[in-house]
Design an enzyme around this catalytic site. Structure first.
Site, mmCIF file in Angstrom:
data_model
loop_
_atom_site.group_PDB
_atom_site.id
_atom_site.type_symbol
_atom_site.label_atom_id
_atom_site.label_comp_id
_atom_site.label_asym_id
_atom_site.label_seq_id
_atom_site.Cartn_x
_atom_site.Cartn_y
_atom_site.Cartn_z
ATOM 1 C CE1 TYR A 39 -3.982 4.265 7.972
ATOM 2 C CE2 TYR A 39 -4.317 5.960 6.292
ATOM 3 C CZ TYR A 39 -4.709 4.774 6.900
ATOM 4 O OH TYR A 39 -5.803 4.103 6.434
ATOM 5 C CG LEU A 207 -3.933 0.264 0.806
ATOM 6 C CD1 LEU A 207 -3.062 1.481 0.512
ATOM 7 C CD2 LEU A 207 -4.346 0.237 2.269
#
Length: 287
Positions: A39, A207
Site C-alpha cells: 500500500y 520504512l
C-alpha cells in the site's frame, strides 16, 4: 476516545468507480488471506500532490521486492481523478492505494499468471496545525518482521504496537530493537543531540519515509549537521529534542517518552524542530 473515521463516498476497484458497500473481493484474494499486498499513501496540499514521484517510486520498489507484477506510475492519473471525484481539488487530502497479488487458491508460494487486485480512494485529511502538536509517546520492543522497508498491508505488529500506546493514553509508540530505536508504529523518529540530527539509517528495519528524506534535505539546506545513525536507549540523556515525521504526521514535536514503568525523556529544547517545521510549511504552503 478514539477518533472515528468515515468511509469514502466511492472507491476505485479493478477499473471501476463504485460505492464502498458494493466493492467486494474474493475470499481467495491473497491480500485478504495472507496480507500479500502493498500500500501507499500520498498527501495532497490544497488539492496538489506532494512528492508524488517519490511516493510512486516507493510503491514500485515494494511491488518489485515482493514480485507483484504491476506498473505503479500510470496510476497517478487515477489518483488525480480520485481527488476530483471526491471534491477535494482545493482541499487537503490523501490518496490511499493498495495492490494485492490477486486471487488464487491458497498457497505459501507465489501463484503464476494471476492479475493484481487494485484498490484506490481519496479522503480528506487535516494537514494544518501540525506545528502546534506535541505528542506524548510510549516506547516498547520492536516485534515486527525484518523487512520493514516493504510497505506491506500485513500491519498486525504495527497495529498491536499502536493500540498499546493509544489504549494507555499516548499518541504513538516508538520501537526499540536490541536497545536501539528504529521507528514509530507509523512514523519516523529523529533525535537532536548537540545540534546534530540523528535518524536510523535506511535498511530492512525501517520504512524509507518520503517525509524522512524531505527532512534530511531540509537539514542539509539549512546547514544542520545530520547523521544517519542508530540511537541507543542509553543515549537519551544526551538528547535535546525528538520529533516524528510521516506522510500525514508531517513534523511533530515529542513532548515526552515513556516506558511502561516511567517517563524516560523530556526535551530540553525545540529549536531544530521549530526550524524544520517552518521550512516544511514554506515547502508545502509557501508560507
Amino acid at each position: 476516545m478514539k477518533p472515528v473515521k468515515e468511509y469514502p463516498a466511492e472507491v476505485y476497484l479493478n477499473g471501476s468507480w463504485i460505492k464502498p458497500q458494493q466493492a467486494t473481493i474474493s475470499v481467495f484474494d491473497r491480500g485478504f488471506m495472507l496480507g500479500d499486498g502493498i500500500y501507499e499513501v500520498t498527501p495532497y496540499y490544497s488539492g496538489k500532490a506532494f512528492k508524488l514521484k517519490e511516493h510512486l517510486d516507493r510503491l514500485q520498489y515494494c511491488l518489485e521486492e515482493v514480485q507483484i507484477n504491476f506498473d505503479a506510475y500510470p496510476i497517478a492519473e487515477i489518483m488525480a481523478e480520485a481527488i476530483e471525484r471526491a471534491g477535494l481539488a482545493e482541499s487537503d487530502a490523501a490518496v490511499y492505494v493498495q495492490i494485492t497479488r490477486g486471487v488464487a487458491p491458497r498457497t505459501h508460494y507465489y501463484p503464476e499468471k494471476i492479475s493484481p487486485t487494485v484498490l484506490l480512494y481519496a479522503y480528506p485529511v487535516k494537514l494544518e496545525g501540525f506545528e502546534n502538536k506535541e505528542w506524548k509517546v510510549l516506547s516498547s520492543k520492536d516485534k515486527r518482521w525484518h523487512r520493514c522497508d516493504i510497505k506491506s498491508t500485513a500491519l498486525l505488529a504495527n497495529v498491536m504496537a499502536n493500540e498499546e500506546a493509544i489504549a494507555r493514553g499516548y499518541d504513538e509508540n516508538i520501537l526499540v530493537r536490541k536497545g536501539y530505536f528504529t521507528e514509530g508504529s507509523h512514523s519516523t523518529i529523529f533525535f537532536v543531540k548537540h545540534g546534530t540530527v540523528f535518524t536510523h539509517p535506511e535498511g530492512p528495519h525501517i520504512l524509507s519515509g518520503v517525509t524522512r528524506q524531505v527532512v534530511l534535505d531540509l537539514c542539509r539546506d539549512l546547514k544542520i549537521k545530520v547523521r544517519e545513525d542508530k540511537v541507543h536507549l542509553d543515549e537519551l540523556v544526551e538528547v535535546d529534542e525528538i520529533f516524528l515525521t510521516g506522510t500525514t504526521t508531517q513534523i511533530v514535536k515529542v513532548a515526552s517518552v515513556h516506558s511502561l514503568e516511567k517517563e524516560i525523556f523530556t526535551p530540553r529544547k525545540d529549536t531544530v524542530t521549530r526550524q524544520l517545521q517552518e521550512e516544511f510549511l514554506k515547502l508545502t504552503r509557501g508560507k
